[in-house]
Write a protein that holds these residues in place. Sequence first.
Motif, PDB file in Angstrom:
ATOM      1  N   GLU A  98       8.752  -9.431  -5.049  1.00 29.47           N
ATOM      2  CA  GLU A  98       7.820 -10.727  -4.881  1.00 29.47           C
ATOM      3  C   GLU A  98       7.504 -10.998  -3.379  1.00 29.47           C
ATOM      4  N   ASP A  99       8.805 -10.659  -2.795  1.00 26.03           N
ATOM      5  CA  ASP A  99       8.465 -11.215  -1.332  1.00 26.03           C
ATOM      6  C   ASP A  99       7.642 -10.038  -0.613  1.00 26.03           C
ATOM      7  N   ILE A 100       7.808  -8.849  -1.205  1.00 24.35           N
ATOM      8  CA  ILE A 100       6.761  -7.810  -0.476  1.00 24.35           C
ATOM      9  C   ILE A 100       5.451  -7.908  -0.933  1.00 24.35           C
ATOM     10  N   ASN A 101       5.082  -8.182  -2.239  1.00 24.34           N
ATOM     11  CA  ASN A 101       3.852  -8.650  -2.705  1.00 24.34           C
ATOM     12  C   ASN A 101       3.150  -9.757  -1.991  1.00 24.34           C
TER      13      ASN A 101
ATOM     14  N   MET B 175       4.732   0.558   6.477  1.00 25.68           N
ATOM     15  CA  MET B 175       3.551  -0.364   5.987  1.00 25.68           C
ATOM     16  C   MET B 175       4.404  -1.766   5.985  1.00 25.68           C
ATOM     17  N   ASN B 176       5.429  -1.629   5.077  1.00 24.11           N
ATOM     18  CA  ASN B 176       6.266  -3.023   4.578  1.00 24.11           C
ATOM     19  C   ASN B 176       6.686  -3.898   5.827  1.00 24.11           C
ATOM     20  N   ALA B 177       7.344  -2.841   6.782  1.00 26.34           N
ATOM     21  CA  ALA B 177       7.555  -3.755   8.205  1.00 26.34           C
ATOM     22  C   ALA B 177       6.600  -4.217   8.730  1.00 26.34           C
TER      23      ALA B 177
ATOM     24  N   ILE C 202      -5.509  -6.688  12.103  1.00 27.24           N
ATOM     25  CA  ILE C 202      -4.469  -6.155  12.903  1.00 27.24           C
ATOM     26  C   ILE C 202      -3.711  -5.380  12.003  1.00 27.24           C
ATOM     27  N   ALA C 203      -3.290  -5.842  10.736  1.00 32.00           N
ATOM     28  CA  ALA C 203      -2.448  -5.308   9.799  1.00 32.00           C
ATOM     29  C   ALA C 203      -3.074  -3.869   9.396  1.00 32.00           C
ATOM     30  N   ASN C 204      -4.289  -4.040   9.084  1.00 29.97           N
ATOM     31  CA  ASN C 204      -4.999  -2.829   8.519  1.00 29.97           C
ATOM     32  C   ASN C 204      -4.998  -1.736   9.773  1.00 29.97           C
TER      33      ASN C 204
END
Length: 806
Positions: free
Chosen positions: A297-300, A537-539, A494-496
């Motif tokens: 859930e923290d990744i979600n 991506m997760n980082a 920025i994330a994308n």
Amino acid sequence: MGGETKEATDERRQFGVTSRTPPEGETDAAQKLPQRRAPFAAVTDWVKPPARMKQAFESELDHGNAFLFIPVFLAAGSLLYFSLADEPRFIGLFLIAAAFAGVALTCRSRPALRAALLAGFLTTTGMLAAKFETWRADTPMLGSEITTRLTGKVAGIEHQISGRVRLTLDVVATERPTLRYGPDRVRATARSVPEGLRPGDTVEGVVRLMPASGPVRPGSYDFAFNSYFSGIGAVGFFLSNPRLTAQQTPLSSSETVWAWFEKWRLDMAARIETTIGGPEGGIAAALITGIRTGIPEDINEALRIVGLYHVISISGLHMALVGGTVMVAMRTAFALAPTFSARRPVKKYAAATALAAAAFYLLMCGGTIAAQRAFIMLGVMLLAVIFDRAALTMRNLAISAIIILLWAPHEVVGPSFQMSFAATAALIAAYSAWTQYRQGRKRAPPVSHGPFVATLRAGAKYAAGLSMTSVVAGIATALYTAWHFQQVAPLGLIANLAAMPFVSVVVMPMAVLATLAMPFGLDGLPLQAMGMGIAAMNAIALWLADRSAFDATGAIPLSAVLALTAALAILTMAGSALRWFAAPLLVAGTILLAMREMPDVLVSEDARLVALRLSDGRVTVNRDRPRAFTMQNWERALDADETVRPRKTENISVLDVAHADAGESAFSCDQTSCVARHHGSGIVVHTQDVSSAAAACSYASLIVIDDATARNPCASAGPLVITKRDLARRGSVGIVFRNGERATIDEAHADPIATRAPKAQAGFAIREPYRPWHHHRQFSREARGLAPYERPTSSPRSEQGASDDG
């Protein structure tokens, strides 16, 4: 074509860029079409509105843009149907549609009137399609909570990150008690399942079933609506672990095929998670098979905050990446055989292969509604390539939308449909505008650069294109993200920019390669490479989520969403000065957003949870441990940054509540009641005791009674009283306090003086009479005003007494 090669022409058509020399006889007609003009020139032309409007309208018709608005009116019809207070009849809708069509045929000489009549016909057609889908679904829904022994065929298995297993079961039988009006399909969670359980197996066990709930607050996601159109009649959990039955129920041919596909998907997901491991394995399994239960859930949450959650939801992005990867690979392979490529339409072969790969991916990811919609969108564009038409055009998007709106109209109210089509329409419109700009400007002669400079220029162009894509898609979808999730991604660009290169260049190509190599046991390296891309991506998501300043927007009004949606449709689809009609809609939508009125109080549909918005941005609740999902939704809707738990006391003092600092107080609770005060002097009382509710009639503005058998103990001119039965019938409620006189306390007698308190205005989530997806609500014990069921202790057939509740 002025020396242009056929290959270049095909490439231009593929990306929606058409540039042709009109045949003889078309030149004069083309010259008569209104030319595009600068925006300020268009503004000055509005000095004569009727003439300018007529000219712009004729321009839209001449360019064929009227076709683009067909899905707009179909969607409007579907929305109108689902928002009706009463269920319309087939015959009435059919007669209205026929009347619109018949009158339109007689108005050929009046194009404006004819267009209006056709718009009415299309809107009614959208209502008919939604009515037909509702009739086709006809899902039996459980009316009340019940415990029964259930036997069912396993239609789906989901291993959750918590270790539990959620089963989708087609009900074969129920007993002790037998449900006379039971559902056909249910979802139930178990602590564990028999080893080797597979789709198609028959299991049995004692299960607690519950009806699908309504929205957790007015205007939010309706679980009953979604369950009705998904065919799920009840949800629940096993009281004891299910076990395989001694005699398995035979499967039909279609069930056998589907069970084989489900088993294959589960085995593939398990292989992917085992090979990659960690949260990266869960995300990889979600991208390839559509099974998302292995993602922490923290990744979600991090992906939601930074605007990357679309990566793990099977959508048009994934279909496009799969189809694009296969098409590029096929074109590259054909390029190795130049003689064959020169004699055969290899681009069509590549498009057909990509279409087959997308169809296979649709089956592999479970064939969800979102995946079906993405496949239809990609399929229409690939078919356009096969038939020598431009692929990335607004017309192809309109065709895709028409197919979806006629087949699954209920999707129009969901976030996935709205965000997908809004983003795609905005991107196509932006690309078309950029193409026209490039064609109109003078190009400098080409300059030869070295390999290093050429590489830098290519990288800059890629980054600029990705930036603009993220900006355009983010702006187009921000409205629907705020409406459905009360959330925006301030760092989404920025994330994308940082993460999408890993997704498009590493993750999805490796996913395609791993899928192709898996039957041969050669998927290890592609999956490991895929896992490294996902880890990157997760980082990025976790790092940016920790630095995101805000993401909650609070609830926004539906009127603003409709106005801004209409503006977006006009801006992306109109090609003439009619685009200026979007300006007043944009202004109106912005004003409605600025004037929004958030509720002061929210009450859950089970009458157990009450939340009061405080003036300092916090929200106070009447329970120490409220349901996490509900509170998360309420906090975002109320734009609250902190939740204040209740203060426990032996006996609630009305004087303390009345004289609270800052004119407000958080909830104070004793054994039976809770009291809080709003900053506008409204006093909120939650109680399980009717006598306590009656004592609060003289000073409270709102009383919530957690008792289905209770009746309003106050006079008609007294406070707003909401009982458990009211909430069971009409769902959760939002209350707004209107200005009124401050309630006062007589210090001598310590009793409230009966003065006019702020008036409480309530808005329930569900209206009566019920629509088909809410019919089941009237059969619960609470909705019928009955006390909770108590199992008799002396009767051996004690469970039979609850059979009527099913």
